[in-house]
Design a protein around this motif. Structure first.
Motif, PDB file in Angstrom:
ATOM      1  N   LYS A  36       0.841  -1.166   0.000  1.00 17.66           N
ATOM      2  CA  LYS A  36      -0.025   0.111   0.108  1.00 17.66           C
ATOM      3  C   LYS A  36       0.837   1.278   0.088  1.00 17.66           C
ATOM      4  CE  LYS A  36      -4.160  -1.709   2.252  1.00 17.66           C
ATOM      5  NZ  LYS A  36      -4.908  -1.702   3.728  1.00 17.66           N
ATOM      6  N   PHE A  37       1.902   1.110   0.727  1.00 18.18           N
ATOM      7  CA  PHE A  37       2.704   2.395   0.732  1.00 18.18           C
ATOM      8  C   PHE A  37       3.923   2.384  -0.267  1.00 18.18           C
ATOM      9  CE2 PHE A  37       1.718   2.534   5.446  1.00 18.18           C
ATOM     10  CZ  PHE A  37       0.423   3.150   5.316  1.00 18.18           C
ATOM     11  N   TYR A  38       3.841   1.425  -0.917  1.00 17.43           N
ATOM     12  CA  TYR A  38       5.029   1.402  -2.121  1.00 17.43           C
ATOM     13  C   TYR A  38       5.116   2.800  -2.964  1.00 17.43           C
ATOM     14  CZ  TYR A  38       7.561  -0.063  -6.401  1.00 17.43           C
ATOM     15  OH  TYR A  38       8.355   0.089  -7.276  1.00 17.43           O
ATOM     16  N   HIS A  39       4.092   3.195  -3.190  1.00 16.75           N
ATOM     17  CA  HIS A  39       3.892   4.450  -3.972  1.00 16.75           C
ATOM     18  C   HIS A  39       4.812   5.530  -3.357  1.00 16.75           C
ATOM     19  CE1 HIS A  39       1.730   7.011  -6.972  1.00 16.75           C
ATOM     20  NE2 HIS A  39       1.887   8.102  -5.923  1.00 16.75           N
ATOM     21  N   PHE A  40       4.540   5.860  -1.949  1.00 12.16           N
ATOM     22  CA  PHE A  40       5.020   6.911  -1.391  1.00 12.16           C
ATOM     23  C   PHE A  40       6.764   6.538  -1.219  1.00 12.16           C
ATOM     24  CE2 PHE A  40       0.822   6.323   0.364  1.00 12.16           C
ATOM     25  CZ  PHE A  40       0.338   7.530  -0.165  1.00 12.16           C
ATOM     26  N   LEU A  41       7.195   5.326  -1.080  1.00 16.18           N
ATOM     27  CA  LEU A  41       8.468   4.998  -1.131  1.00 16.18           C
ATOM     28  C   LEU A  41       9.201   5.232  -2.372  1.00 16.18           C
ATOM     29  CD1 LEU A  41       7.719   1.991   1.131  1.00 16.18           C
ATOM     30  CD2 LEU A  41       9.297   3.869   1.982  1.00 16.18           C
ATOM     31  N   GLN A  43       8.242   7.098  -5.237  1.00 20.03           N
ATOM     32  CA  GLN A  43       7.912   8.418  -6.043  1.00 20.03           C
ATOM     33  C   GLN A  43       8.380   9.555  -5.134  1.00 20.03           C
ATOM     34  OE1 GLN A  43       5.893   8.386  -8.728  1.00 20.03           O
ATOM     35  NE2 GLN A  43       5.732   6.330  -8.673  1.00 20.03           N
ATOM     36  N   ASP A  44       8.560  10.499  -5.755  1.00 18.15           N
ATOM     37  CA  ASP A  44       9.184  11.601  -5.220  1.00 18.15           C
ATOM     38  C   ASP A  44       8.356  12.673  -4.180  1.00 18.15           C
ATOM     39  OD1 ASP A  44      10.930  13.673  -4.454  1.00 18.15           O
ATOM     40  OD2 ASP A  44      11.079  14.785  -6.329  1.00 18.15           O
ATOM     41  N   TYR A  45       8.634  12.542  -3.140  1.00 11.67           N
ATOM     42  CA  TYR A  45       7.692  13.304  -2.212  1.00 11.67           C
ATOM     43  C   TYR A  45       8.288  14.184  -1.317  1.00 11.67           C
ATOM     44  CZ  TYR A  45       3.374  10.718  -3.353  1.00 11.67           C
ATOM     45  OH  TYR A  45       2.184  10.400  -3.826  1.00 11.67           O
ATOM     46  N   ALA A  69       7.246   8.120   8.087  1.00 15.42           N
ATOM     47  CA  ALA A  69       7.621   9.572   8.308  1.00 15.42           C
ATOM     48  C   ALA A  69       8.887   9.665   8.769  1.00 15.42           C
ATOM     49  CB  ALA A  69       6.478  10.003   9.474  1.00 15.42           C
ATOM     50  N   LYS A  70       9.369   8.776   9.597  1.00 21.85           N
ATOM     51  CA  LYS A  70      10.695   9.071  10.151  1.00 21.85           C
ATOM     52  C   LYS A  70      11.626   8.994   8.952  1.00 21.85           C
ATOM     53  CE  LYS A  70      13.670   7.027  13.692  1.00 21.85           C
ATOM     54  NZ  LYS A  70      14.107   5.709  14.343  1.00 21.85           N
ATOM     55  N   GLN A  71      11.811   7.947   8.284  1.00 22.09           N
ATOM     56  CA  GLN A  71      12.724   8.059   7.087  1.00 22.09           C
ATOM     57  C   GLN A  71      12.734   9.133   6.423  1.00 22.09           C
ATOM     58  OE1 GLN A  71      11.423   4.881   4.255  1.00 22.09           O
ATOM     59  NE2 GLN A  71      12.491   3.183   5.461  1.00 22.09           N
ATOM     60  N   GLN A  72      11.482   9.618   6.112  1.00 17.82           N
ATOM     61  CA  GLN A  72      11.277  10.707   5.126  1.00 17.82           C
ATOM     62  C   GLN A  72      11.576  12.241   6.096  1.00 17.82           C
ATOM     63  OE1 GLN A  72      10.638  10.228   1.755  1.00 17.82           O
ATOM     64  NE2 GLN A  72      10.223   8.268   1.820  1.00 17.82           N
ATOM     65  N   GLY A  73      11.653  12.246   7.267  1.00 18.68           N
ATOM     66  CA  GLY A  73      11.641  13.269   8.021  1.00 18.68           C
ATOM     67  C   GLY A  73      10.547  14.324   8.095  1.00 18.68           C
ATOM     68  N   TRP A  74       9.348  13.446   7.938  1.00 17.90           N
ATOM     69  CA  TRP A  74       7.920  14.276   7.988  1.00 17.90           C
ATOM     70  C   TRP A  74       7.607  14.212   9.508  1.00 17.90           C
ATOM     71  CZ3 TRP A  74       5.249  10.536   3.836  1.00 17.90           C
ATOM     72  CH2 TRP A  74       5.990  10.795   2.603  1.00 17.90           C
ATOM     73  N   GLN A  75       6.878  15.380   9.714  1.00 18.17           N
ATOM     74  CA  GLN A  75       6.023  15.283  11.083  1.00 18.17           C
ATOM     75  C   GLN A  75       5.019  14.411  10.899  1.00 18.17           C
ATOM     76  OE1 GLN A  75       6.299  17.258  13.789  1.00 18.17           O
ATOM     77  NE2 GLN A  75       8.231  18.329  13.034  1.00 18.17           N
ATOM     78  N   PHE A  76       4.429  13.491  12.000  1.00 18.38           N
ATOM     79  CA  PHE A  76       3.589  12.702  11.828  1.00 18.38           C
ATOM     80  C   PHE A  76       2.445  12.744  12.991  1.00 18.38           C
ATOM     81  CE2 PHE A  76       2.292   7.652  12.228  1.00 18.38           C
ATOM     82  CZ  PHE A  76       1.215   8.171  11.531  1.00 18.38           C
ATOM     83  N   ASP A  77       1.154  13.288  12.591  1.00 17.05           N
ATOM     84  CA  ASP A  77      -0.073  13.206  13.218  1.00 17.05           C
ATOM     85  C   ASP A  77      -0.814  11.941  12.931  1.00 17.05           C
ATOM     86  OD1 ASP A  77       1.023  15.539  14.655  1.00 17.05           O
ATOM     87  OD2 ASP A  77      -0.357  16.908  13.456  1.00 17.05           O
ATOM     88  N   TYR A  78      -1.207  11.469  14.212  1.00 19.29           N
ATOM     89  CA  TYR A  78      -2.003  10.356  13.785  1.00 19.29           C
ATOM     90  C   TYR A  78      -3.301  10.286  14.815  1.00 19.29           C
ATOM     91  CZ  TYR A  78      -3.393   5.156  13.491  1.00 19.29           C
ATOM     92  OH  TYR A  78      -4.022   4.174  13.130  1.00 19.29           O
ATOM     93  N   TYR A  79      -4.423  10.252  14.418  1.00 20.80           N
ATOM     94  CA  TYR A  79      -5.712  10.466  14.986  1.00 20.80           C
ATOM     95  C   TYR A  79      -6.451   9.209  15.414  1.00 20.80           C
ATOM     96  CZ  TYR A  79      -5.229  15.471  14.003  1.00 20.80           C
ATOM     97  OH  TYR A  79      -4.644  16.809  14.002  1.00 20.80           O
ATOM     98  N   VAL A  80      -6.656   8.951  16.632  1.00 19.25           N
ATOM     99  CA  VAL A  80      -7.581   7.987  16.761  1.00 19.25           C
ATOM    100  C   VAL A  80      -8.843   8.009  17.718  1.00 19.25           C
ATOM    101  CG1 VAL A  80      -5.316   6.490  17.275  1.00 19.25           C
ATOM    102  CG2 VAL A  80      -6.258   7.766  19.343  1.00 19.25           C
ATOM    103  N   SER A  81      -9.810   7.275  17.828  1.00 18.21           N
ATOM    104  CA  SER A  81     -11.119   7.771  18.722  1.00 18.21           C
ATOM    105  C   SER A  81     -10.682   7.637  19.977  1.00 18.21           C
ATOM    106  CB  SER A  81     -12.144   6.627  18.274  1.00 18.21           C
ATOM    107  OG  SER A  81     -12.352   6.663  16.951  1.00 18.21           O
TER     108      SER A  81
END
Ligand SMILES: Cc1ncc(COP(=O)(O)O)c(C=O)c1O
Length: 317
Positions: A36-41, A43-45, A69-81
């Motif tokens: 599922k995440f192959y696309h993001f890995l 392609q150039d993001y 997120a860690k690999q790409q150096g992105w901030q990561f917000d994850y919402y849970v109920s």
């Protein structure tokens, strides 16, 4: 990027089946997350700085997104109920690993949100939060719950190619590919890709799946958001209604049985998958083609699920 995942024989219900070991694709993006995440890995993001996701606090996708997120150096917000008190007091599994990777896990129930959000599905609430609370839209990537988005098709297409190549090498004429569904994303794109890639139709392939969340009608509704009806996989069931994440003796016993093969399966989707497959095989005992069960990874989640099962039903040897 990922090597071709191996296919291993296994005896199930006194007949040979084949397990497509997508769980071995990558330790951090095991199973369908690698697809599922192959696309993001691949392609150039580079323009992205912020990732937003949502789902359960123990989801396999939470962990894989935290690695991305860690690999790409992105901030990561994850919402849970909701986060259970037990997990807060004893962080483990996907939850603990994601936090170690820097995930910022936000409990929606703790946010002061308008009443209109109370009845909405988590994914829709997060969509509204993204629209109103994040200013950096051009550098933000929002992946819906369970990776249910069109980007997933890029990697699932590779899974389809691998299965067709394997079947051709084996000279298989009739093949049933079984995989349990959550959002139905993997099964729907897999079926679409298997049908589209097999232009000469020399292998008779059917994708079988079962619902682990919300029942067959809900799953069909999920498919309809992703693919045209001609690409819907066949939904099978064993007459039981499964509640996602509910611990049952039947599921625990099935998990113990299939793990005796030497392959560790995961505890949320696979027990339901194998229970339904068992029922299907009993109903189709004359069917003589090959059966491939797709192992979609997620065994890191067993670190939290197995102790819960053991507390409820005791220890297996
Ligand atoms: C181990 C495992 N199996 C099955 C699924 C269901 O996949 P999908 O949501 O694509 O139906 C998931 C969720 O992504 C999973 O982690």
């Amino acid at each position: 990027m990922f090597a071709i995942s191996p296919v291993q024989p296994m005896l199930f219900e006194q007949r040979p089946i084949f397990v497509k070991r997508d769980d071995l694709l990558h330790p951090d993006f095991s199973g369908n997350k690698a697809r599922k995440f192959y696309h993001f890995l691949s392609q150039d993001y580079a323009h992205i700085t912020q990732l937003v996701g949502s789902g359960s606090a123990q989801a396999n996708s939470l962990y894989s997104m935290s690695v991305l997120a860690k690999q790409q150096g992105w901030q990561f917000d994850y919402y849970v109920s909701h986060i259970s008190d037990f997990i807060l007091q004893h962080p483990n599994g996907n939850y603990a690993a994601a936090i170690a990777n820097g995930a910022n896990i936000i409990e929606v129930g703790q946010l002061k949100l308008a009443d209109k959000y109370q009845q909405m599905h988590l994914d829709d609430v997060v969509q509204c939060i993204v629209a109103s609370d994040y200013n950096n839209k051009n550098s933000l990537l929002h992946i819906p719950e369970g990776g249910r988005c069109e980007y997933a098709e890029t990697g699932v297409a590779i899974l389809a190619t691998e299965i067709i190549d394997w079947a051709r090498l084996r000279n298989t004429k009739a093949l049933k590919v079984f995989l349990p569904s959550g959002t139905g994303t993997t099964a729907a794109y897999l079926n679409k890709q298997l049908l589209q890639q097999q232009t000469n139709n020399n292998i008779n392939i059917e994708v079988l799946t079962c619902s682990t969340v919300g029942g067959d009608d809900y799953l069909r509704q999920q498919f309809s958001q992703l693919v045209a009806q001609e690409y819907f996989p066949t939904i099978v069931n064993d007459g039981h209604k499964y509640h996602f994440g509910k611990l049952t003796q039947r599921c625990y016993e099935m998990w113990q049985t299939v793990c005796q093969s030497g392959i560790e399966f995961e505890l949320l989707y696979d027990p339901v998958g194998f229970l339904v497959l068992k029922h299907y095989l009993q109903q189709h005992s004359q069917w003589a083609g090959d059966i491939v069960y797709v192992h979609q990874g997620g065994v890191l989640g067993n670190q939290s699920m197995l102790p819960r099962y053991q507390r409820k039903f005791g220890y297996s040897e």
